[in-house]
Design a protein around this motif. Structure first.
Motif, PDB file in Angstrom:
ATOM      1  N   THR A 193       0.836  -1.205   0.000  1.00  0.00           N
ATOM      2  CA  THR A 193       0.000   0.000   0.000  1.00  0.00           C
ATOM      3  C   THR A 193       0.866   1.248   0.000  1.00  0.00           C
ATOM      4  O   THR A 193       0.633   2.182  -0.775  1.00  0.00           O
ATOM      5  CB  THR A 193      -0.938   0.003   1.224  1.00  0.00           C
ATOM      6  OG1 THR A 193      -1.725  -1.193   1.190  1.00  0.00           O
ATOM      7  CG2 THR A 193      -1.848   1.214   1.225  1.00  0.00           C
ATOM      8  N   ILE A 194       1.877   1.257   0.845  1.00  0.00           N
ATOM      9  CA  ILE A 194       2.813   2.387   0.900  1.00  0.00           C
ATOM     10  C   ILE A 194       3.487   2.562  -0.456  1.00  0.00           C
ATOM     11  O   ILE A 194       3.593   3.685  -0.966  1.00  0.00           O
ATOM     12  CB  ILE A 194       3.882   2.164   1.992  1.00  0.00           C
ATOM     13  CG1 ILE A 194       3.246   2.122   3.382  1.00  0.00           C
ATOM     14  CG2 ILE A 194       4.987   3.210   1.908  1.00  0.00           C
ATOM     15  CD1 ILE A 194       2.790   3.440   3.914  1.00  0.00           C
ATOM     16  N   SER A 195       3.908   1.475  -1.053  1.00  0.00           N
ATOM     17  CA  SER A 195       4.581   1.549  -2.354  1.00  0.00           C
ATOM     18  C   SER A 195       3.677   2.150  -3.419  1.00  0.00           C
ATOM     19  O   SER A 195       4.125   2.947  -4.247  1.00  0.00           O
ATOM     20  CB  SER A 195       5.034   0.157  -2.801  1.00  0.00           C
ATOM     21  OG  SER A 195       6.030  -0.324  -1.936  1.00  0.00           O
ATOM     22  N   GLN A 196       2.414   1.773  -3.414  1.00  0.00           N
ATOM     23  CA  GLN A 196       1.468   2.326  -4.392  1.00  0.00           C
ATOM     24  C   GLN A 196       1.290   3.833  -4.191  1.00  0.00           C
ATOM     25  O   GLN A 196       1.279   4.598  -5.156  1.00  0.00           O
ATOM     26  CB  GLN A 196       0.117   1.614  -4.289  1.00  0.00           C
ATOM     27  CG  GLN A 196      -0.879   2.061  -5.334  1.00  0.00           C
ATOM     28  CD  GLN A 196      -0.419   1.789  -6.760  1.00  0.00           C
ATOM     29  OE1 GLN A 196       0.169   0.767  -7.047  1.00  0.00           O
ATOM     30  NE2 GLN A 196      -0.690   2.719  -7.656  1.00  0.00           N
ATOM     31  N   HIS A 197       1.179   4.264  -2.953  1.00  0.00           N
ATOM     32  CA  HIS A 197       1.030   5.697  -2.672  1.00  0.00           C
ATOM     33  C   HIS A 197       2.303   6.464  -3.045  1.00  0.00           C
ATOM     34  O   HIS A 197       2.235   7.563  -3.606  1.00  0.00           O
ATOM     35  CB  HIS A 197       0.662   5.929  -1.210  1.00  0.00           C
ATOM     36  CG  HIS A 197      -0.732   5.496  -0.879  1.00  0.00           C
ATOM     37  ND1 HIS A 197      -1.844   5.988  -1.526  1.00  0.00           N
ATOM     38  CD2 HIS A 197      -1.198   4.616   0.038  1.00  0.00           C
ATOM     39  CE1 HIS A 197      -2.935   5.433  -1.028  1.00  0.00           C
ATOM     40  NE2 HIS A 197      -2.560   4.598  -0.075  1.00  0.00           N
ATOM     41  N   LEU A 198       3.454   5.889  -2.755  1.00  0.00           N
ATOM     42  CA  LEU A 198       4.715   6.522  -3.141  1.00  0.00           C
ATOM     43  C   LEU A 198       4.813   6.639  -4.663  1.00  0.00           C
ATOM     44  O   LEU A 198       5.288   7.656  -5.184  1.00  0.00           O
ATOM     45  CB  LEU A 198       5.906   5.730  -2.595  1.00  0.00           C
ATOM     46  CG  LEU A 198       6.123   5.824  -1.085  1.00  0.00           C
ATOM     47  CD1 LEU A 198       7.129   4.774  -0.628  1.00  0.00           C
ATOM     48  CD2 LEU A 198       6.577   7.219  -0.688  1.00  0.00           C
ATOM     49  N   LYS A 199       4.345   5.631  -5.362  1.00  0.00           N
ATOM     50  CA  LYS A 199       4.364   5.657  -6.827  1.00  0.00           C
ATOM     51  C   LYS A 199       3.529   6.817  -7.354  1.00  0.00           C
ATOM     52  O   LYS A 199       3.949   7.533  -8.264  1.00  0.00           O
ATOM     53  CB  LYS A 199       3.845   4.329  -7.375  1.00  0.00           C
ATOM     54  CG  LYS A 199       3.768   4.276  -8.878  1.00  0.00           C
ATOM     55  CD  LYS A 199       3.174   2.958  -9.337  1.00  0.00           C
ATOM     56  CE  LYS A 199       2.912   3.007 -10.834  1.00  0.00           C
ATOM     57  NZ  LYS A 199       2.092   1.902 -11.283  1.00  0.00           N
ATOM     58  N   GLU A 200       2.351   7.020  -6.787  1.00  0.00           N
ATOM     59  CA  GLU A 200       1.482   8.120  -7.224  1.00  0.00           C
ATOM     60  C   GLU A 200       2.126   9.477  -6.941  1.00  0.00           C
ATOM     61  O   GLU A 200       2.061  10.377  -7.777  1.00  0.00           O
ATOM     62  CB  GLU A 200       0.117   8.034  -6.533  1.00  0.00           C
ATOM     63  CG  GLU A 200      -0.708   6.845  -6.955  1.00  0.00           C
ATOM     64  CD  GLU A 200      -1.072   6.861  -8.436  1.00  0.00           C
ATOM     65  OE1 GLU A 200      -1.344   7.950  -8.986  1.00  0.00           O
ATOM     66  OE2 GLU A 200      -1.075   5.776  -9.046  1.00  0.00           O
TER      67      GLU A 200
END
Length: 127
Positions: free
Chosen positions: A74-81
């Motif tokens: 989840t953190i990785s997805q938010h960082l990607k955005e």
């Protein structure tokens, strides 16, 4: 049965071709750009991530999972955005990617938001 399926598909294609999915082409480049920024920021986890990075005043690597209590994916997805809009940047250090605020983009976003709020405020009472 196949005929009904084809009709459904044709209606679907017709609807989206006729109606458009987002109609972004009718808005200015500036409006679309600002909307994209606000969309990327419009999640409390992303706000929390930015606040944590700013508070640390340094690149952060693995402490977001512990700090926010969210799963690594989840953190990785938010960082990607956040990285997609350029507001953060990352450096690879060993097996970790460390993130920090991209000050140039951060200042541009602040400038655009400030301009939006200043330009669109009507000082007369409307109600």
């Amino acid at each position: 049965m196949l005929f009904k399926f084809i009709i459904v598909i044709l209606r679907y294609i017709y609807f989206f071709k006729l109606m458009g999915v987002t109609k972004t082409e009718i808005f200015t480049e500036q409006q679309n750009h600002l909307a994209g920024i606000l969309k990327a920021l419009a999640h409390p986890a992303r706000i929390a991530i930015l606040q944590h990075i700013i508070k640390q005043n340094a690149c952060i690597c693995n402490d977001l999972v512990e700090e926010l209590g969210l799963a690594q994916a989840t953190i990785s997805q938010h960082l990607k955005e956040l990285k997609n809009i350029g507001i953060i940047k990352g450096n690879i250090e060993g097996t970790s990617v460390c993130y920090c605020i991209n000050e140039t983009v951060w200042n541009e976003v602040k400038k655009e938001l400030n301009s939006f709020f200043v330009e669109n405020v009507n000082s007369k009472e409307c109600c």
